[in-house]
Design a protein around this motif. Structure first.
Motif, PDB file in Angstrom:
ATOM      1  N   GLN A  37       6.384  -2.587   0.976  1.00  0.00           N
ATOM      2  CA  GLN A  37       6.888  -1.348   1.556  1.00  0.00           C
ATOM      3  C   GLN A  37       8.405  -1.424   1.601  1.00  0.00           C
ATOM      4  O   GLN A  37       8.991  -2.244   2.290  1.00  0.00           O
ATOM      5  CB  GLN A  37       6.321  -1.103   2.947  1.00  0.00           C
ATOM      6  CG  GLN A  37       6.719   0.253   3.508  1.00  0.00           C
ATOM      7  CD  GLN A  37       5.922   0.658   4.718  1.00  0.00           C
ATOM      8  OE1 GLN A  37       5.377  -0.176   5.437  1.00  0.00           O
ATOM      9  NE2 GLN A  37       5.817   1.962   4.968  1.00  0.00           N
ATOM     10  N   HIS A  38       9.040  -0.515   0.848  1.00  0.00           N
ATOM     11  CA  HIS A  38      10.488  -0.503   0.739  1.00  0.00           C
ATOM     12  C   HIS A  38      11.124  -0.034   2.037  1.00  0.00           C
ATOM     13  O   HIS A  38      10.470   0.657   2.842  1.00  0.00           O
ATOM     14  CB  HIS A  38      10.899   0.415  -0.408  1.00  0.00           C
ATOM     15  CG  HIS A  38      10.400  -0.035  -1.732  1.00  0.00           C
ATOM     16  ND1 HIS A  38      10.829  -1.205  -2.340  1.00  0.00           N
ATOM     17  CD2 HIS A  38       9.483   0.491  -2.567  1.00  0.00           C
ATOM     18  CE1 HIS A  38      10.206  -1.347  -3.483  1.00  0.00           C
ATOM     19  NE2 HIS A  38       9.377  -0.343  -3.659  1.00  0.00           N
ATOM     20  N   SER A  82      14.178  -7.481  -0.472  1.00  0.00           N
ATOM     21  CA  SER A  82      14.095  -7.160   0.954  1.00  0.00           C
ATOM     22  C   SER A  82      13.158  -5.978   1.162  1.00  0.00           C
ATOM     23  O   SER A  82      13.370  -4.893   0.615  1.00  0.00           O
ATOM     24  CB  SER A  82      15.487  -6.831   1.512  1.00  0.00           C
ATOM     25  OG  SER A  82      16.339  -7.948   1.394  1.00  0.00           O
ATOM     26  N   ALA A  83      12.112  -6.202   1.929  1.00  0.00           N
ATOM     27  CA  ALA A  83      11.062  -5.198   2.128  1.00  0.00           C
ATOM     28  C   ALA A  83      10.073  -5.759   3.136  1.00  0.00           C
ATOM     29  O   ALA A  83      10.211  -6.901   3.596  1.00  0.00           O
ATOM     30  CB  ALA A  83      10.345  -4.892   0.811  1.00  0.00           C
ATOM     31  N   VAL A  84       9.080  -4.944   3.467  1.00  0.00           N
ATOM     32  CA  VAL A  84       7.944  -5.429   4.252  1.00  0.00           C
ATOM     33  C   VAL A  84       6.791  -5.686   3.285  1.00  0.00           C
ATOM     34  O   VAL A  84       6.455  -4.810   2.481  1.00  0.00           O
ATOM     35  CB  VAL A  84       7.524  -4.406   5.329  1.00  0.00           C
ATOM     36  CG1 VAL A  84       6.270  -4.897   6.060  1.00  0.00           C
ATOM     37  CG2 VAL A  84       8.657  -4.172   6.311  1.00  0.00           C
ATOM     38  N   TYR A  85       6.206  -6.868   3.364  1.00  0.00           N
ATOM     39  CA  TYR A  85       5.099  -7.241   2.494  1.00  0.00           C
ATOM     40  C   TYR A  85       3.816  -7.212   3.315  1.00  0.00           C
ATOM     41  O   TYR A  85       3.718  -7.826   4.373  1.00  0.00           O
ATOM     42  CB  TYR A  85       5.358  -8.613   1.871  1.00  0.00           C
ATOM     43  CG  TYR A  85       6.500  -8.550   0.896  1.00  0.00           C
ATOM     44  CD1 TYR A  85       7.813  -8.674   1.342  1.00  0.00           C
ATOM     45  CD2 TYR A  85       6.280  -8.309  -0.456  1.00  0.00           C
ATOM     46  CE1 TYR A  85       8.878  -8.560   0.459  1.00  0.00           C
ATOM     47  CE2 TYR A  85       7.334  -8.206  -1.344  1.00  0.00           C
ATOM     48  CZ  TYR A  85       8.631  -8.324  -0.879  1.00  0.00           C
ATOM     49  OH  TYR A  85       9.685  -8.207  -1.753  1.00  0.00           O
ATOM     50  N   ILE A  86       2.845  -6.479   2.804  1.00  0.00           N
ATOM     51  CA  ILE A  86       1.620  -6.203   3.551  1.00  0.00           C
ATOM     52  C   ILE A  86       0.425  -6.759   2.792  1.00  0.00           C
ATOM     53  O   ILE A  86       0.292  -6.568   1.582  1.00  0.00           O
ATOM     54  CB  ILE A  86       1.427  -4.681   3.742  1.00  0.00           C
ATOM     55  CG1 ILE A  86       2.614  -4.083   4.508  1.00  0.00           C
ATOM     56  CG2 ILE A  86       0.121  -4.378   4.464  1.00  0.00           C
ATOM     57  CD1 ILE A  86       2.637  -2.558   4.515  1.00  0.00           C
ATOM     58  N   THR A 105       4.950  -8.554   6.851  1.00  0.00           N
ATOM     59  CA  THR A 105       6.038  -9.542   7.014  1.00  0.00           C
ATOM     60  C   THR A 105       7.318  -8.889   6.530  1.00  0.00           C
ATOM     61  O   THR A 105       7.394  -8.454   5.380  1.00  0.00           O
ATOM     62  CB  THR A 105       5.759 -10.806   6.186  1.00  0.00           C
ATOM     63  OG1 THR A 105       4.619 -11.484   6.712  1.00  0.00           O
ATOM     64  CG2 THR A 105       6.970 -11.742   6.194  1.00  0.00           C
ATOM     65  N   ARG A 106       8.290  -8.805   7.438  1.00  0.00           N
ATOM     66  CA  ARG A 106       9.574  -8.199   7.079  1.00  0.00           C
ATOM     67  C   ARG A 106      10.478  -9.272   6.498  1.00  0.00           C
ATOM     68  O   ARG A 106      10.814 -10.243   7.165  1.00  0.00           O
ATOM     69  CB  ARG A 106      10.224  -7.556   8.301  1.00  0.00           C
ATOM     70  CG  ARG A 106      11.512  -6.805   7.987  1.00  0.00           C
ATOM     71  CD  ARG A 106      12.037  -6.077   9.219  1.00  0.00           C
ATOM     72  NE  ARG A 106      11.077  -5.127   9.726  1.00  0.00           N
ATOM     73  CZ  ARG A 106      10.961  -3.881   9.291  1.00  0.00           C
ATOM     74  NH1 ARG A 106      11.754  -3.432   8.334  1.00  0.00           N
ATOM     75  NH2 ARG A 106      10.073  -3.081   9.813  1.00  0.00           N
TER      76      ARG A 106
ATOM     77  N   THR B 101      -6.093  -0.938  -7.830  1.00  0.00           N
ATOM     78  CA  THR B 101      -4.741  -0.586  -7.380  1.00  0.00           C
ATOM     79  C   THR B 101      -4.709   0.821  -6.818  1.00  0.00           C
ATOM     80  O   THR B 101      -5.192   1.761  -7.447  1.00  0.00           O
ATOM     81  CB  THR B 101      -3.764  -0.679  -8.559  1.00  0.00           C
ATOM     82  OG1 THR B 101      -3.739  -2.016  -9.029  1.00  0.00           O
ATOM     83  CG2 THR B 101      -2.350  -0.278  -8.119  1.00  0.00           C
ATOM     84  N   GLN B 102      -4.125   0.946  -5.621  1.00  0.00           N
ATOM     85  CA  GLN B 102      -3.930   2.262  -5.015  1.00  0.00           C
ATOM     86  C   GLN B 102      -2.475   2.676  -5.212  1.00  0.00           C
ATOM     87  O   GLN B 102      -1.561   1.870  -5.080  1.00  0.00           O
ATOM     88  CB  GLN B 102      -4.281   2.232  -3.534  1.00  0.00           C
ATOM     89  CG  GLN B 102      -5.770   2.040  -3.290  1.00  0.00           C
ATOM     90  CD  GLN B 102      -6.182   2.318  -1.856  1.00  0.00           C
ATOM     91  OE1 GLN B 102      -5.439   2.877  -1.057  1.00  0.00           O
ATOM     92  NE2 GLN B 102      -7.397   1.934  -1.503  1.00  0.00           N
ATOM     93  N   TYR B 103      -2.288   3.946  -5.506  1.00  0.00           N
ATOM     94  CA  TYR B 103      -0.955   4.506  -5.694  1.00  0.00           C
ATOM     95  C   TYR B 103      -0.645   5.382  -4.479  1.00  0.00           C
ATOM     96  O   TYR B 103      -1.412   6.300  -4.173  1.00  0.00           O
ATOM     97  CB  TYR B 103      -0.894   5.331  -6.983  1.00  0.00           C
ATOM     98  CG  TYR B 103      -1.108   4.478  -8.205  1.00  0.00           C
ATOM     99  CD1 TYR B 103      -2.397   4.179  -8.645  1.00  0.00           C
ATOM    100  CD2 TYR B 103      -0.037   3.952  -8.909  1.00  0.00           C
ATOM    101  CE1 TYR B 103      -2.607   3.374  -9.760  1.00  0.00           C
ATOM    102  CE2 TYR B 103      -0.229   3.160 -10.020  1.00  0.00           C
ATOM    103  CZ  TYR B 103      -1.512   2.868 -10.438  1.00  0.00           C
ATOM    104  OH  TYR B 103      -1.714   2.069 -11.535  1.00  0.00           O
ATOM    105  N   PHE B 104       0.453   5.070  -3.829  1.00  0.00           N
ATOM    106  CA  PHE B 104       0.776   5.727  -2.562  1.00  0.00           C
ATOM    107  C   PHE B 104       1.804   6.826  -2.761  1.00  0.00           C
ATOM    108  O   PHE B 104       2.711   6.725  -3.605  1.00  0.00           O
ATOM    109  CB  PHE B 104       1.340   4.706  -1.572  1.00  0.00           C
ATOM    110  CG  PHE B 104       0.296   3.810  -0.975  1.00  0.00           C
ATOM    111  CD1 PHE B 104      -0.202   2.723  -1.677  1.00  0.00           C
ATOM    112  CD2 PHE B 104      -0.207   4.052   0.303  1.00  0.00           C
ATOM    113  CE1 PHE B 104      -1.175   1.897  -1.133  1.00  0.00           C
ATOM    114  CE2 PHE B 104      -1.174   3.225   0.862  1.00  0.00           C
ATOM    115  CZ  PHE B 104      -1.654   2.151   0.143  1.00  0.00           C
ATOM    116  N   GLY B 105       1.671   7.871  -1.942  1.00  0.00           N
ATOM    117  CA  GLY B 105       2.700   8.884  -1.838  1.00  0.00           C
ATOM    118  C   GLY B 105       3.846   8.386  -0.969  1.00  0.00           C
ATOM    119  O   GLY B 105       3.757   7.317  -0.365  1.00  0.00           O
ATOM    120  N   PRO B 106       4.918   9.165  -0.864  1.00  0.00           N
ATOM    121  CA  PRO B 106       6.112   8.723  -0.124  1.00  0.00           C
ATOM    122  C   PRO B 106       5.967   8.797   1.385  1.00  0.00           C
ATOM    123  O   PRO B 106       6.818   8.287   2.111  1.00  0.00           O
ATOM    124  CB  PRO B 106       7.193   9.692  -0.610  1.00  0.00           C
ATOM    125  CG  PRO B 106       6.444  10.915  -1.004  1.00  0.00           C
ATOM    126  CD  PRO B 106       5.134  10.454  -1.544  1.00  0.00           C
ATOM    127  N   GLY B 107       4.918   9.424   1.866  1.00  0.00           N
ATOM    128  CA  GLY B 107       4.689   9.487   3.307  1.00  0.00           C
ATOM    129  C   GLY B 107       5.211  10.766   3.937  1.00  0.00           C
ATOM    130  O   GLY B 107       6.134  11.405   3.439  1.00  0.00           O
TER     131      GLY B 107
END
Lengths: 111, 113
Positions: A37-38, A82-86, A105-106, B101-107
């Motif tokens: 997650q960016h 640099s990101a959050v890894y899920i 994990t940030r 694999t799932q493709y996500f939208g920007p939220g």
């Protein structure tokens, strides 16, 4: 206790360092996802694995089904990592919580 | 391909108001999902769909409704918004379920006051 636990919660590193992020789970699974997650919030799927090891560029993901544990490694880390890894697991047998996510994990990589 | 698109990006609602979060994908995926992400918590599945006309509840469906009239679109409806629905909502799609694999939208960031 969460069914998917990630460690560490926060991680800082210097550019070039080797990084390891861990994911442990307590349920039966068919497979496990690693997501990134960016900082802007967008989520990208990195890996899906059910056994062994996968590699993509500088990223390596491993899973040990018997030990209920997976690791994500980043070699030669860079500030753009640099990101959050899920971590997320696909629970079996299926229930309404089919995909169970860790809290992430940030990671911050400094130049 | 645009992938998965979501609108709006951000919205403020008053308690009791209703709204629809839009989600569209152009990858011809049969499987679509709605998740919510609360601060410090993992993503949680609200609803999912395995194809046009077929939807099912996830872990946290209360207060939400969905429909899937086309392959491309999977809107999420909030009726009678409550502060507990303040969250970031992500739509995702995949070719096959769960182990794919799932493709996500920007939220969509939603604030209920």
């Amino acid at each position: 206790k969460n069914e998917v636990e990630q460690s560490p919660q926060n991680l800082t590193a210097q550019e070039g360092e080797f990084i390891t992020i861990n994911c442990s789970y307590s349920v039966g699974i068919s497979a496990l996802h690693w997501l990134q997650q960016h900082p802007g919030g967008g989520i990208v799927s990195l890996f899906m694995l059910s056994s062994g090891k996968k590699k993509h560029g500088r990223l390596i993901a491993t899973i040990n089904i018997q030990e209920k544990h997976s690791s994500l490694h980043i070699t030669a880390s860079h500030p753009r990592d640099s990101a959050v890894y899920i971590c997320a697991v696909i629970r079996v047998p299926y229930n309404t919580d089919k995909l169970i996510f860790g809290t992430g994990t940030r990671l911050q990589v400094f130049p | 391909n645009a992938g998965v698109t979501q609108t709006p990006k951000f919205r403020i609602l008053k308690i009791g108001q209703s709204m629809t979060l839009q989600c569209t994908q152009d990858m011809n995926h049969n499987y679509m999902y709605w998740y919510r992400q609360d601060p410090g918590m993992g993503l949680k599945l609200i609803y999912y769909s395995v194809g046009a006309g077929i939807t099912d509840k996830g872990e946290v469906p209360n207060g939400y409704n969905v429909s899937r009239s086309t392959t491309e679109d999977f809107p999420l409806r909030l009726e009678l918004a409550a502060p507990s629905q303040t969250s970031v909502y992500f739509c995702a799609s995949s070719y096959a379920p769960w182990s794919e694999t799932q493709y996500f939208g920007p939220g969509t960031r939603l604030l209920v006051l």
